[in-house]
Design a protein around this motif. Structure first.
Motif, PDB file in Angstrom:
ATOM      1  N   ILE A   1       2.563   0.507   7.354  1.00  0.00           N
ATOM      2  CA  ILE A   1       4.247   0.566   7.356  1.00  0.00           C
ATOM      3  C   ILE A   1       4.785   0.300   6.362  1.00  0.00           C
ATOM      4  O   ILE A   1       5.868   0.885   5.968  1.00  0.00           O
ATOM      5  N   GLU A   2       4.597  -0.732   5.451  1.00  0.00           N
ATOM      6  CA  GLU A   2       5.201  -1.327   4.226  1.00  0.00           C
ATOM      7  C   GLU A   2       4.951  -0.296   3.103  1.00  0.00           C
ATOM      8  O   GLU A   2       5.963   0.179   2.299  1.00  0.00           O
ATOM      9  N   TYR A   3       3.625   0.258   2.923  1.00  0.00           N
ATOM     10  CA  TYR A   3       3.484   1.303   1.714  1.00  0.00           C
ATOM     11  C   TYR A   3       2.844   2.415   2.366  1.00  0.00           C
ATOM     12  O   TYR A   3       1.636   2.657   2.396  1.00  0.00           O
ATOM     13  N   PRO A   4       3.658   3.305   3.276  1.00  0.00           N
ATOM     14  CA  PRO A   4       3.021   4.627   3.608  1.00  0.00           C
ATOM     15  C   PRO A   4       2.242   5.489   2.804  1.00  0.00           C
ATOM     16  O   PRO A   4       1.486   6.440   3.157  1.00  0.00           O
ATOM     17  N   GLU A   5       2.603   5.616   1.498  1.00  0.00           N
ATOM     18  CA  GLU A   5       2.122   6.435   0.529  1.00  0.00           C
ATOM     19  C   GLU A   5       0.591   6.129   0.301  1.00  0.00           C
ATOM     20  O   GLU A   5       0.087   6.850  -0.268  1.00  0.00           O
ATOM     21  N   TYR A   6      -0.007   4.720   0.559  1.00  0.00           N
ATOM     22  CA  TYR A   6      -1.065   4.512   0.375  1.00  0.00           C
ATOM     23  C   TYR A   6      -2.070   4.731   1.822  1.00  0.00           C
ATOM     24  O   TYR A   6      -3.239   4.291   1.796  1.00  0.00           O
ATOM     25  N   ALA A   7      -1.562   5.405   2.665  1.00  0.00           N
ATOM     26  CA  ALA A   7      -2.098   5.574   4.007  1.00  0.00           C
ATOM     27  C   ALA A   7      -2.404   6.964   4.415  1.00  0.00           C
ATOM     28  O   ALA A   7      -1.666   7.875   3.728  1.00  0.00           O
ATOM     29  N   ARG A   8      -3.244   7.324   5.303  1.00  0.00           N
ATOM     30  CA  ARG A   8      -3.349   8.605   5.626  1.00  0.00           C
ATOM     31  C   ARG A   8      -1.907   8.997   6.362  1.00  0.00           C
ATOM     32  O   ARG A   8      -1.311   8.134   7.023  1.00  0.00           O
TER      33      ARG A   8
END
Length: 414
Positions: free
Chosen positions: A158-165
């Protein structure tokens, strides 16, 4: 690393604040995995310890995809957990027996009801495994006469969506919405996770009480003095964790390529990467596999025993931990517990759990990392500047965690 220990059969002296229904759904889903994640290790250690309590205090349950949470046979559960622990400690894929047992346990979950009890119980979910199925959890809580206690490991998607699928941020919001609606107590591993959870749930109008309990730290016994041919006889550094963008492997790989291309009189240290391959990591893997300057200098190990990992870390000039975001940081604690210096990102969670022991660097400060790495090359391996902090063992952490999760005040009764 996070060396798994198969706990003995001696029952603990502690009495839990309430009978516990511990959910091991995530562990069942990982029955065929050779490389456990940090969350897998945490859930396994809690389960192994709680198995030492009598069935009157602790029972085990799991979620079945048909939409049911059911009770598990204790003897089969104990056998499954021990097979999993031995395999992961040895750096091997769990035997086919583990997968067969997982299948049997899931069948039992589909059929077995937790039943009513004389006193209210605590449904303990230590992973995010099926938090999106709030409908199933709610039905189970009513039928089992239980309140829900859940561990939230982080809010990074949620905080860093760029690091998630791509689909993970929405899925994680649904999980946290379930926590806000159904949980009576929450345990988190650090204050930054506590703050992130409160910030997320505050606009929704309800945030259950949250307890911060740091994970325990287990270093395998009999750490080998030599790691054989896993690395050459040269100074080296270690990065430990899943290979994914959030861990910032690219920073180190680019630094190593730069140092290799420039050459110089000082021998080039080696870089040892330990961890399974994750997601969105094509650029990282391209550099590991195809960059000529890194061949023979960067070494990747996906599956090693706990003893081998500990041996590699102990022999390193330092553990490198340049992550952009973390909910905790088990490798950092484990390295410090062995007296190994650490260079890590300047994150609040690292300062919380490690104090002034590591060298802190901005995760984007390439020159700073390069200078610190070169400086460490001149020191003896495993020579920390200070003695590492004393870390509580897992049983103590388990009891502390359950106390933080307790929903009964001492004077109120069941």
């Amino acid at each position: 690393m996070s060396g798994s220990v198969v706990h003995g059969s001696r029952r603990p002296a502690e009495i839990l604040p309430r009978p516990v229904l511990m959910d091991i759904s995530r562990l069942l889903s990982r029955a065929g995995s050779a490389v456990p994640t940090g969350i897998d290790r945490v859930e396994l250690e809690y389960a192994l310890y709680l198995m030492r309590f009598p069935a009157s205090q602790v029972m085990f349950v799991a979620f079945h995809p048909v939409g049911r949470i059911g009770l598990l046979p204790r003897r089969l559960t104990d056998r499954f957990l021990r097979i999993l622990a031995r395999a992961w400690a040895g750096g091997t894929r769990p035997s086919r027996t583990a997968s067969l047992l997982a299948g049997l346990l899931l069948q039992a979950a589909a059929l077995g009801a937790a039943g009513r009890a004389k006193h209210r119980r605590t449904y303990l979910l230590l992973s995010h495994h099926h938090l999106m199925r709030d409908d199933v959890i709610e039905v189970f809580l009513k039928r089992a006469d239980a309140t829900m206690a859940v561990m939230v490991h982080d809010l990074i998607p949620i905080e860093y969506p760029e690091y998630a699928r791509p689909t993970e941020p929405d899925r994680h919001r649904r999980r946290m919405d379930t926590v806000g609606r159904l949980a009576e107590r929450v345990i988190v591993p650090s204050r930054p996770v506590d703050e992130a959870l409160r910030d997320y749930l505050a606009p929704h109008g309800h945030c259950p009480p949250v307890g911060v309990v740091h994970h325990g730290c287990l270093v395998p016994s009999n750490v080998p003095a030599s790691v054989g041919n896993l690395v050459p006889d040269a100074p080296y550094f270690v990065i430990l964790g899943t290979i994914e963008p959030r861990k910032n492997h690219l920073l180190l790989l680019n630094l190593w390529r730069q140092m290799a291309m420039e050459g110089g009189a000082t021998p080039l240290p080696h870089l040892v990467i330990i961890g399974r391959r994750g997601w969105e990591n094509e650029n990282i893997l391209d550099m590991i596999e195809r960059c000529p300057a890194l061949q023979g200098v960067v070494h990747e190990h996906a599956t090693l025993s706990d003893q081998a990992v500990a041996g590699l870390v102990r022999g390193a000039r330092a553990l490198l931990f340049p992550s952009f975001a973390e909910g905790f940081g088990l490798p950092l604690l484990e390295a410090l517990a062995m007296g190994v210096p650490c260079l890590c990102s300047d994150l609040p969670v690292f300062r919380e759990i490690a104090g002034d022991l590591p060298v802190y660097l901005d995760p984007l400060d390439g020159p700073g990392w390069r200078h610190a790495i070169r400086e460490r090359c001149g020191h003896d391996r495993g020579a920390a500047a200070q003695a590492p902090p004393s870390f509580a063992d897992w049983p103590t952490q388990v009891v502390a965690g359950l106390a933080a999760l307790a929903v009964i005040d001492c004077g109120n009764g069941p």
